[in-house]
Design a protein around this motif. Structure first.
Motif, short mmCIF file in Angstrom:
data_model
loop_
_atom_site.label_atom_id
_atom_site.label_comp_id
_atom_site.label_asym_id
_atom_site.label_seq_id
_atom_site.Cartn_x
_atom_site.Cartn_y
_atom_site.Cartn_z
N PRO A 1 -29.94 59.96 -43.98
CA PRO A 1 -28.61 60.44 -44.49
C PRO A 1 -27.41 60.86 -43.51
CG PRO A 1 -30.54 61.62 -45.38
CD PRO A 1 -30.95 60.71 -44.18
N LEU A 2 -27.77 61.05 -42.14
CA LEU A 2 -26.95 61.41 -41.14
C LEU A 2 -25.80 60.41 -40.96
CD1 LEU A 2 -28.78 63.73 -38.45
CD2 LEU A 2 -27.47 64.47 -40.63
N LEU A 3 -26.35 59.09 -41.29
CA LEU A 3 -25.41 57.98 -40.97
C LEU A 3 -24.64 57.39 -42.44
CD1 LEU A 3 -28.22 55.81 -39.24
CD2 LEU A 3 -26.59 57.33 -38.06
N ILE A 4 -24.73 58.30 -43.45
CA ILE A 4 -24.07 57.87 -44.75
C ILE A 4 -22.87 58.97 -44.87
CG2 ILE A 4 -24.31 57.99 -47.26
CD1 ILE A 4 -26.94 57.33 -46.81
N ASN A 5 -21.85 58.58 -45.11
CA ASN A 5 -20.49 59.47 -45.33
C ASN A 5 -21.05 60.24 -46.45
OD1 ASN A 5 -19.02 58.91 -43.23
ND2 ASN A 5 -17.68 56.91 -44.44
N ASN A 6 -20.54 61.65 -45.97
CA ASN A 6 -20.58 62.53 -47.32
C ASN A 6 -21.88 62.69 -47.74
OD1 ASN A 6 -17.89 63.61 -47.25
ND2 ASN A 6 -17.28 61.58 -48.35
N SER A 7 -22.86 62.51 -47.04
CA SER A 7 -24.33 62.71 -47.84
C SER A 7 -24.58 64.49 -47.91
CB SER A 7 -25.19 62.05 -47.00
OG SER A 7 -25.65 62.70 -45.91
N ILE A 8 -24.95 64.77 -48.86
CA ILE A 8 -25.28 66.10 -48.93
C ILE A 8 -26.29 66.81 -47.91
CG2 ILE A 8 -27.45 66.10 -50.47
CD1 ILE A 8 -24.47 68.46 -50.88
N PHE A 9 -27.29 65.95 -47.31
CA PHE A 9 -28.08 66.31 -46.19
C PHE A 9 -27.06 66.63 -45.01
CE2 PHE A 9 -30.47 65.77 -42.60
CZ PHE A 9 -31.78 66.54 -42.79
N GLY A 10 -26.16 65.65 -44.79
CA GLY A 10 -25.31 65.62 -43.81
C GLY A 10 -24.46 66.73 -43.53
N LYS A 11 -24.03 67.04 -44.85
CA LYS A 11 -23.26 68.36 -44.76
C LYS A 11 -23.93 69.58 -44.40
CE LYS A 11 -20.16 66.77 -48.15
NZ LYS A 11 -19.70 66.90 -49.75
N ILE A 12 -25.01 69.69 -45.07
CA ILE A 12 -25.99 70.89 -44.72
C ILE A 12 -25.89 70.90 -43.52
CG2 ILE A 12 -27.98 72.09 -45.29
CD1 ILE A 12 -28.08 70.78 -48.07
N PHE A 13 -26.71 69.86 -42.71
CA PHE A 13 -27.26 69.64 -41.55
C PHE A 13 -26.12 70.11 -40.30
CE2 PHE A 13 -28.79 67.35 -37.61
CZ PHE A 13 -30.11 67.71 -37.65
N ALA A 14 -24.78 69.52 -40.77
CA ALA A 14 -23.65 70.07 -39.90
C ALA A 14 -23.17 71.28 -39.99
CB ALA A 14 -22.49 69.14 -40.16
N GLN A 15 -22.96 71.68 -40.96
CA GLN A 15 -22.57 73.13 -41.33
C GLN A 15 -23.39 74.13 -40.88
OE1 GLN A 15 -22.44 75.14 -45.51
NE2 GLN A 15 -20.68 73.73 -45.50
N ASP A 16 -24.78 73.78 -41.14
CA ASP A 16 -25.58 75.19 -40.72
C ASP A 16 -25.97 74.97 -38.90
OD1 ASP A 16 -26.28 75.87 -43.04
OD2 ASP A 16 -28.20 75.05 -43.39
N GLY A 17 -26.03 73.70 -38.57
CA GLY A 17 -25.89 73.57 -37.04
C GLY A 17 -24.94 74.30 -36.32
N GLN A 18 -23.82 74.27 -36.90
CA GLN A 18 -22.72 75.11 -36.11
C GLN A 18 -22.72 76.46 -36.11
OE1 GLN A 18 -19.15 73.80 -38.59
NE2 GLN A 18 -19.38 72.03 -37.54
N ARG A 19 -23.82 77.06 -37.19
CA ARG A 19 -23.86 78.56 -37.27
C ARG A 19 -24.94 78.97 -36.40
NH1 ARG A 19 -21.60 81.06 -42.33
NH2 ARG A 19 -21.47 82.62 -40.97
N ILE A 20 -25.92 78.39 -35.55
CA ILE A 20 -27.35 78.81 -35.45
C ILE A 20 -27.23 79.89 -34.35
CG2 ILE A 20 -28.80 77.05 -36.14
CD1 ILE A 20 -28.97 75.78 -33.49
N LYS A 21 -25.69 80.23 -33.48
CA LYS A 21 -25.75 80.76 -32.50
C LYS A 21 -25.77 82.40 -33.19
CE LYS A 21 -23.44 77.73 -29.02
NZ LYS A 21 -22.36 77.86 -28.39
N GLU A 22 -25.38 82.34 -34.38
CA GLU A 22 -25.28 83.69 -35.29
C GLU A 22 -26.65 84.24 -35.67
OE1 GLU A 22 -22.05 83.45 -38.17
OE2 GLU A 22 -21.66 81.81 -37.45
#
Ligand code: UDP
Ligand code: G50
Length: 460
Positions: free
Chosen positions: A185-206
């Protein structure tokens, strides 16, 4: 054994917030069991309705085994599936839970004693942060996959995914991962998994820390890279607390195939199972069946015909056809139900595991010293397959591709089973991992020390 109430006079209260799927629930409940053994007070947040019956059964078994656990039942708000660009019921549930967490604000703030720590699922990081920051509670994520996958998750926001000049993602200190091995799903535009993965990945430093079912013997190099800023600067501590130990409360009521295994010679049986998240296509089921028969080995095969267990209604005979079913039952045992995987892997008659490489299964195989024939189906499984082949815990036939996309012929399957079962090198390496895993979980071992350290920190 340390007790959470000795140093500070009050009991350490931890809330655990798993997401959907057995691959997420199982490690949470194993962690819960360990924390209970260390005398923590626990609140388990359970999301209703769950996707699968397997999840409801396991939660019931856990709560009856540990009536002291406080269950915080949480009703998920309905999600409009059209926003998700996916028909995967587990991804839809991830998103539905994420969008519903605000209703937990008030019940969590009312918990008594107040929480010392909040441990959320890897797919609930942004939502967990929202709750924990408002309520001022230390927050940890439980990462339910390998440290290698964690390094991808951390680095992903900086990876040049759309750069057409390269087919790889280069993760500092870890190496290159072909884009074709990423969760599809990371290779599919706008996949829900991709969105969650990217959004959460950005915040792990918190986060205050990341707990992971990993151990140095398998992934020491990656864990060190993560914890020394080599993958990415500023990551919170990554705390390896693996291998997680399967516990008695997990045992299903269904009759177990153990009796059948009891009568068979050591390491003479192949165990085949592809986890709880995918269904095998009818064509592939037939090929696997003929492969198992032609391998010459006895086998125990758990067939999954539907993604969601509640919809799995057809009998084995209908699925296999009479002729194949007859051949199968002459040499092996075929089941279409939840089995006690930990007990099967720990049985002396089992000598190899055809495995989808869900991370819990990989760690269970390592703990029991069973070599793997890796056959990734979806998600993080190809990254895990590559890892276990590199470490010698198993073999991976790269040409087989994704199980959900390619059809592998029975003859090929049979040949590779023989190769796995006959490999002295794999058997030795798997036994080495088993010895290391046992050391890690002994009193005073790395896993035990990490848990004690966490509880000490939480109880301050
Ligand atoms: N499992 C089991 N019996 C089954 C199928 C699965 O006990 O019939 C357990 C397995 O031992 C593992 C978990 O369910 O602990 C599945 O998690 P994993 O990460 O291996 O794969 P997933 O199901 O998420 O793909
Ligand atoms: C479940 C699943 C597919 C999948 C994964 C699952 C993972 C695990 C790591 O756990 O890759 C992970 C998932 C989501 C996330 C961060 C990390 O946001 O069905 O690929």
């Amino acid at each position: 054994m340390s007790s959470s109430d000795q140093s500070s006079g009050h009991q350490t209260h931890v809330a655990l917030f798993p997401s959907a799927g057995m691959g997420h629930l199982v490690p949470f409940l194993r962690l819960a069991n360990t924390l209970l053994r260390h005398n923590c007070k626990l609140t388990l947040i359970t999301s209703h309705p769950p996707v699968s019956s397997a999840e409801s059964h396991l939660i019931s078994r856990f709560l009856s085994a540990f009536p002291q656990v406080n269950e915080l039942k949480f009703h998920i708000l309905p999600l409009d599936p059209s926003i998700a660009n996916s028909d995967d019921p587990f991804f839809l549930q991830f998103e539905a839970i994420r969008r519903s967490v605000h209703v937990l604000n008030s019940p969590i703030s009312a918990l008594s004693p107040p929480l010392s720590a909040f441990v959320c699922d890897v797919t609930l990081i942004s939502s967990g942060l929202l709750l924990a920051t408002t309520l001022n509670i230390p927050i940890y994520a439980l990462f339910t996959s390998s440290a290698k996958m964690l390094s991808l998750f951390a680095y992903y926001p900086f990876a040049k995914m759309s750069d057409p000049s390269t087919d790889f993602i280069r993760i500092p200190a870890i190496g290159s991962i072909p884009k074709t091995s990423l969760p599809p799903p990371l290779l599919i535009n706008n996949s829900i998994f991709g969105k969650i993965f990217a959004q959460d990945g950005q915040r792990i430093k918190e986060l205050n820390g990341i707990l992971i079912n990993a151990m140095d013997a398998i992934e020491g190099d990656t864990l060190t890279a993560l914890n020394t800023g080599k993958v990415l600067n500023g990551l919170p501590p990554v705390i390896p607390i693996g291998p997680f130990l399967p516990r008695d409360f997990e045992n299903p009521d269904a009759k177990s195939p153990i009796k059948w295994l009891d009568n068979l010679p050591p390491r003479s049986v192949v165990f085949a199972s592809f986890g709880s998240r995918t269904a095998t296509s009818r064509d592939q089921i037939k090929e696997i069946g003929s492969g198992l028969v032609s391998s010459g080995y006895r086998f125990l095969w758990v067939v999954k015909d539907k993604v969601v267990d509640k919809e799995d209604k057809e009998g084995l005979e209908e699925i296999m056809g009479e002729e194949l079913m007859k051949k199968l039952t002459e040499k092996g045992m075929v089941l279409k139900e939840w089995v006690n995987q930990q007990e099967i892997l720990g049985h002396r008659a089992v000598g190899g595991f055809i495995c989808h490489c869900g991370w819990n299964s990989v760690m269970e195989a390592a703990l029991k010293g069973v070599p793997i024939l890796a056959w990734p189906q979806i998600g993080d499984q190809m990254i895990n397959a590559e890892l276990i082949a590199k470490k010698g815990l198993g073999m991976w036939v790269e040409e087989w591709g994704w199980g959900q996309k390619c059809l592998v012929k029975g003859e090929e399957v049979g040949g590779r089973i023989k190769e796995m079962m006959e490999s002295e090198a794999l058997r030795k390496q798997a036994a080495k991992f088993r010895d290391e895993a046992i050391k890690a979980v002994e009193v005073g071992g790395s896993c035990d020390k990490a848990i004690q350290g966490l509880i000490r920190m939480w109880s301050k």
